[in-house]
Motif scaffolding. Structure first.
Motif, PDB file in Angstrom:
ATOM      1  N   GLY A   1      34.382  48.967  44.185  1.00  0.00           N
ATOM      2  CA  GLY A   1      34.801  49.002  42.788  1.00  0.00           C
ATOM      3  C   GLY A   1      35.998  49.891  42.489  1.00  0.00           C
ATOM      4  O   GLY A   1      36.381  50.025  41.330  1.00  0.00           O
ATOM      5  N   ALA A   2      36.603  50.495  43.482  1.00  0.00           N
ATOM      6  CA  ALA A   2      37.782  51.334  43.237  1.00  0.00           C
ATOM      7  C   ALA A   2      38.911  50.526  42.596  1.00  0.00           C
ATOM      8  O   ALA A   2      39.752  51.077  41.898  1.00  0.00           O
ATOM      9  CB  ALA A   2      38.263  51.980  44.531  1.00  0.00           C
ATOM     10  N   CYS A   3      38.900  49.239  42.808  1.00  0.00           N
ATOM     11  CA  CYS A   3      39.974  48.369  42.327  1.00  0.00           C
ATOM     12  C   CYS A   3      39.660  47.712  40.984  1.00  0.00           C
ATOM     13  O   CYS A   3      40.382  46.814  40.552  1.00  0.00           O
ATOM     14  CB  CYS A   3      40.229  47.275  43.355  1.00  0.00           C
ATOM     15  N   THR A   4      38.625  48.168  40.304  1.00  0.00           N
ATOM     16  CA  THR A   4      38.183  47.514  39.074  1.00  0.00           C
ATOM     17  C   THR A   4      39.240  47.605  37.975  1.00  0.00           C
ATOM     18  O   THR A   4      39.749  48.679  37.670  1.00  0.00           O
ATOM     19  CB  THR A   4      36.862  48.130  38.571  1.00  0.00           C
ATOM     20  N   VAL A   5      39.548  46.462  37.401  1.00  0.00           N
ATOM     21  CA  VAL A   5      40.398  46.349  36.220  1.00  0.00           C
ATOM     22  C   VAL A   5      39.636  45.488  35.218  1.00  0.00           C
ATOM     23  O   VAL A   5      38.581  44.936  35.539  1.00  0.00           O
ATOM     24  CB  VAL A   5      41.769  45.711  36.540  1.00  0.00           C
ATOM     25  N   LEU A   6      40.155  45.382  34.022  1.00  0.00           N
ATOM     26  CA  LEU A   6      39.538  44.494  33.035  1.00  0.00           C
ATOM     27  C   LEU A   6      40.369  43.232  32.926  1.00  0.00           C
ATOM     28  O   LEU A   6      41.594  43.307  32.779  1.00  0.00           O
ATOM     29  CB  LEU A   6      39.446  45.180  31.673  1.00  0.00           C
ATOM     30  N   VAL A   7      39.717  42.092  33.016  1.00  0.00           N
ATOM     31  CA  VAL A   7      40.361  40.803  32.776  1.00  0.00           C
ATOM     32  C   VAL A   7      39.641  40.202  31.569  1.00  0.00           C
ATOM     33  O   VAL A   7      38.448  39.901  31.646  1.00  0.00           O
ATOM     34  CB  VAL A   7      40.276  39.876  34.007  1.00  0.00           C
ATOM     35  N   ASP A   8      40.374  40.112  30.487  1.00  0.00           N
ATOM     36  CA  ASP A   8      39.785  39.687  29.215  1.00  0.00           C
ATOM     37  C   ASP A   8      38.539  40.512  28.891  1.00  0.00           C
ATOM     38  O   ASP A   8      37.523  39.976  28.433  1.00  0.00           O
ATOM     39  CB  ASP A   8      39.474  38.183  29.230  1.00  0.00           C
ATOM     40  N   GLY A   9      38.611  41.792  29.165  1.00  0.00           N
ATOM     41  CA  GLY A   9      37.532  42.714  28.839  1.00  0.00           C
ATOM     42  C   GLY A   9      36.413  42.790  29.855  1.00  0.00           C
ATOM     43  O   GLY A   9      35.513  43.611  29.717  1.00  0.00           O
ATOM     44  N   GLN A  10      36.453  41.948  30.856  1.00  0.00           N
ATOM     45  CA  GLN A  10      35.387  41.929  31.866  1.00  0.00           C
ATOM     46  C   GLN A  10      35.807  42.738  33.086  1.00  0.00           C
ATOM     47  O   GLN A  10      36.924  42.560  33.597  1.00  0.00           O
ATOM     48  CB  GLN A  10      35.093  40.489  32.300  1.00  0.00           C
ATOM     49  N   PRO A  11      34.923  43.615  33.573  1.00  0.00           N
ATOM     50  CA  PRO A  11      35.278  44.351  34.789  1.00  0.00           C
ATOM     51  C   PRO A  11      35.430  43.382  35.953  1.00  0.00           C
ATOM     52  O   PRO A  11      34.587  42.519  36.170  1.00  0.00           O
ATOM     53  CB  PRO A  11      34.093  45.293  34.989  1.00  0.00           C
ATOM     54  N   THR A  12      36.544  43.524  36.650  1.00  0.00           N
ATOM     55  CA  THR A  12      36.897  42.576  37.700  1.00  0.00           C
ATOM     56  C   THR A  12      37.370  43.336  38.926  1.00  0.00           C
ATOM     57  O   THR A  12      38.203  44.237  38.810  1.00  0.00           O
ATOM     58  CB  THR A  12      38.020  41.643  37.194  1.00  0.00           C
TER      59      THR A  12
END
Length: 148
Positions: A43-54
């Motif tokens: 999960g170190a690379c987690t970003v939000l895509v349309d508000g969803q953790p991705t």
């Protein structure tokens, strides 16, 4: 292809299967999002895509045109993201800090969807790994935002 990252449209020339993480870091130059395991586990690379953790390390850039991608660099532009970052500081969550951008993004998404999460909600949402073991402080920071 055009990607909306942090409110700015970027024209990127990459192979369609290029992981979003490499577009963010190498093409756009935003290095707050970290490479960890490369298999969507840490999960170190987690970003939000349309508000969803991705998990951006395994998400191909293809198919993200039109999506709103948010990285740690602008999470504080969102009032909730700002509260999460402030709670991280107040609770002195980071140790080495490497995983923390992903943790903050996951927590922001959790609190946006569930303002008063149960312990089970936190457990289900916060699957990011931390080699320093900051899990209790992560939980305390999330609790402080939800109780504010």
């Amino acid at each position: 292809m055009q990607l909306n990252i942090n409110g700015t449209t970027h024209e990127v020339d990459v192979e369609p299967d290029t992981p979003l993480l490499w577009v963010i870091r190498e093409e756009i130059g935003l290095t707050g999002t970290k490479f960890g395991c490369g298999i969507a586990q840490c999960g170190a690379c987690t970003v939000l895509v349309d508000g969803q953790p991705t998990r951006s390390c395994v998400t191909p850039a293809e198919g993200l045109e039109g999506a709103k991608i948010t990285t740690i660099e602008t999470v504080e532009n969102d009032p909730l993201g700002k509260k999460v970052v402030e709670a991280w500081v107040d609770h002195q969550v980071p140790q080495c800090g490497y995983c923390q951008s992903g943790q903050v993004m996951a927590a922001t998404a959790l609190l946006a969807q569930t303002p008063n999460p149960s312990e089970a909600d936190i457990d289900a949402a916060m699957t990011n790994l931390c080699r320093c073991g900051t899990y209790n402080k992560v939980r305390a920071a999330i609790r402080s935002v939800s109780e504010a």
